[in-house]
Motif scaffolding. Structure first.
Motif, short mmCIF file in Angstrom:
data_model
loop_
_atom_site.label_atom_id
_atom_site.label_comp_id
_atom_site.label_asym_id
_atom_site.label_seq_id
_atom_site.Cartn_x
_atom_site.Cartn_y
_atom_site.Cartn_z
N MET A 162 0.85 -1.19 0.00
CA MET A 162 0.00 0.00 0.00
C MET A 162 0.89 1.25 0.00
N ASP A 163 0.27 2.39 -0.25
CA ASP A 163 1.03 3.64 -0.25
C ASP A 163 1.31 4.10 1.18
N THR A 164 2.18 5.08 1.30
CA THR A 164 2.59 5.54 2.63
C THR A 164 1.42 6.12 3.41
N GLY A 165 0.56 6.88 2.74
CA GLY A 165 -0.58 7.48 3.43
C GLY A 165 -1.50 6.44 4.05
N THR A 166 -1.75 5.36 3.32
CA THR A 166 -2.61 4.30 3.86
C THR A 166 -1.95 3.61 5.04
N HIS A 167 -0.64 3.37 4.96
CA HIS A 167 0.06 2.75 6.09
C HIS A 167 0.00 3.64 7.33
N ILE A 168 0.06 4.96 7.13
CA ILE A 168 -0.02 5.88 8.26
C ILE A 168 -1.39 5.79 8.93
N VAL A 169 -2.47 5.87 8.14
CA VAL A 169 -3.81 5.83 8.75
C VAL A 169 -4.08 4.46 9.36
N MET A 170 -3.48 3.41 8.80
CA MET A 170 -3.62 2.09 9.42
C MET A 170 -2.95 2.08 10.79
N GLY A 171 -1.80 2.74 10.90
CA GLY A 171 -1.12 2.83 12.20
C GLY A 171 -1.96 3.57 13.22
N VAL A 172 -2.60 4.67 12.80
CA VAL A 172 -3.47 5.43 13.71
C VAL A 172 -4.67 4.58 14.12
N ALA A 173 -5.23 3.84 13.16
CA ALA A 173 -6.37 2.97 13.48
C ALA A 173 -5.98 1.89 14.48
N LEU A 174 -4.78 1.32 14.33
CA LEU A 174 -4.31 0.32 15.29
C LEU A 174 -4.11 0.94 16.67
N ALA A 175 -3.69 2.21 16.69
CA ALA A 175 -3.56 2.89 17.98
C ALA A 175 -4.91 2.95 18.68
N GLY A 176 -5.97 3.21 17.92
CA GLY A 176 -7.31 3.21 18.50
C GLY A 176 -7.71 1.83 18.96
N LEU A 177 -7.38 0.81 18.17
CA LEU A 177 -7.72 -0.56 18.53
C LEU A 177 -6.99 -1.02 19.79
N SER A 178 -5.77 -0.47 19.99
CA SER A 178 -4.99 -0.87 21.16
C SER A 178 -5.64 -0.45 22.47
N MET A 179 -6.63 0.45 22.39
CA MET A 179 -7.34 0.87 23.60
C MET A 179 -8.17 -0.28 24.18
N ALA A 180 -8.27 -1.39 23.44
CA ALA A 180 -8.94 -2.58 23.98
C ALA A 180 -8.08 -3.29 25.01
N ASP A 181 -6.79 -2.95 25.04
CA ASP A 181 -5.84 -3.59 25.96
C ASP A 181 -5.83 -2.83 27.28
N PRO A 182 -6.28 -3.43 28.39
CA PRO A 182 -6.32 -2.72 29.67
C PRO A 182 -4.95 -2.28 30.17
N VAL A 183 -3.90 -3.01 29.80
CA VAL A 183 -2.55 -2.60 30.21
C VAL A 183 -2.18 -1.29 29.53
N VAL A 184 -2.62 -1.10 28.30
CA VAL A 184 -2.34 0.13 27.57
C VAL A 184 -3.11 1.30 28.17
N THR A 185 -4.40 1.11 28.41
CA THR A 185 -5.23 2.22 28.90
C THR A 185 -4.94 2.59 30.35
N SER A 186 -4.35 1.67 31.12
CA SER A 186 -4.11 1.95 32.54
C SER A 186 -2.71 2.50 32.81
N ASN A 187 -1.87 2.53 31.79
CA ASN A 187 -0.48 2.97 31.98
C ASN A 187 -0.13 4.01 30.93
N PRO A 188 -0.03 5.30 31.31
CA PRO A 188 0.25 6.35 30.32
C PRO A 188 1.54 6.11 29.54
N ALA A 189 2.57 5.59 30.21
CA ALA A 189 3.83 5.34 29.51
C ALA A 189 3.66 4.25 28.45
N THR A 190 2.93 3.20 28.82
CA THR A 190 2.69 2.12 27.86
C THR A 190 1.84 2.61 26.70
#
Length: 327
Positions: A1-29
């Motif tokens: 895919m092009d660079t722009g699509t890979h970037i928005v996929m990364g942002v989308a995965l960042a949103g999906l990572s909020m499903a992980d309680p370790v991520v949401t409970s630890n600002p550094a993580t």
């Protein structure tokens, strides 16, 4: 895919990572994971810098070793270790897990393009190119942008991204079905085709088509189930002259033949210089075939100059080759 699509996929995965309680409970993580998934979504394309050297090296190696099985395993480790050093207190395992998912998805989605990747290295150097999604797909890009905007306006990022990826999954299935219909249409149009290349474009129902029979190469476009053939070229074996053999050993010609499965050749003489030109038939654009490889061989079988890459006019090609017939 092009660079722009890979970037928005990364942002989308960042949103999906909020499903992980370790991520949401630890600002550094959380900081490390968000950084990791964005960087991981881009890092396999670091080999784009090879274009600064020359096109031959870029064509041979782009989406090669950096998209291989070892790279998919190594990139997340390196990124995670670096982030854990830069962001103390981050959970190394969770940073690695989400970064690994980002790197894996980058390589995985690239295999659905016509360009493909060498994702099976080191077990195989074969290019894996399924060819159902264009390098830039406006539907996939648009769905990611829409999901990110919905997230920004306060929606739950996890449910938003899950819904988006369910829609994209069915979109992929639809693209497979359409390509299958196009392939059947190509064989209906060219029943004796033994080598068929079908690739998507940015337009949903339009596909590039190149096919070969025992005697001819055909180039056209498919519009839904309708196939229009624009060009037909006689398929002839390349002569085995000393000049052509010398040209085929040139690095630019070798890079082209390692990448292009369907091409035609042309040999011409300008004074005492032999020009060997290979023309990729997969990328016809407005009646022109822009992806070529050219080598000029003198009477002593020396390669005077050569080039491979995308060229949209003869004048630009001459400038790239630094060649003048009277020089």
């Amino acid at each position: 895919m092009d660079t722009g699509t890979h970037i928005v996929m990364g942002v989308a995965l960042a949103g999906l990572s909020m499903a992980d309680p370790v991520v949401t409970s630890n600002p550094a993580t959380m900081t490390a994971v968000i950084t990791g998934v964005v960087v991981g979504s881009l890092i396999p394309d670091i080999d784009t810098v090879l274009k600064l050297r020359n096109n031959a090296i870029y064509i041979r190696h782009h989406r090669g070793i950096t998209h291989s099985i070892p790279a998919v395993l190594i990139w997340p480790i390196l990124i995670s270790i670096l982030l854990s050093l830069l962001i103390p207190g981050a959970n190394l395992f969770h940073v690695w897990a989400w970064t690994f998912l980002a790197v894996f998805l980058h390589v995985f989605v690239d295999i659905f393009n016509a360009y493909g990747t060498q994702a099976l290295r080191p077990f195989s150097h074969r290019w894996v190119a399924i060819g159902v999604i264009n390098t830039f797909d406006p539907v996939i890009f648009g769905l990611h942008i829409l999901a990110i905007l919905i997230w920004m306006f306060g929606a739950n990022p996890v449910s938003t991204m899950i819904t988006t990826y369910i829609i994209i999954f069915f979109y992929y299935l639809l693209r497979f079905a359409i390509k299958s219909a196009v392939k059947r249409a190509v064989f209906n149009t060219i029943p004796d085709a033994d080598d068929v290349f079908i690739a998507p474009t940015m337009r949903f129902f339009q596909w590039r088509v190149a096919a070969s029979t025992a005697n001819y190469h055909y180039v056209g476009r498919a519009y839904g189930r309708s196939v229009n053939i624009y060009d037909r070229f006689e398929r002839k074996p390349m002569p085995t002259t000393p000049e052509i053999e010398a040209a085929m050993e040139d690095k630019n010609i070798e890079a082209f033949t390692s990448f292009s499965p369907i091409y035609r050749w042309n040999v011409s003489y300008i004074d005492d210089i032999c020009e060997v030109r290979l023309i990729d038939l997969r990328y016809r654009s407005k009646g022109y075939y822009p992806f070529v490889a050219v080598a000029h061989i003198d009477s002593d079988l020396n390669v005077l100059n050569s080039y491979t890459g995308w060229i949209f006019s003869e004048d630009k090609l001459k400038k790239k080759l630094n060649f003048s017939p009277n020089s």
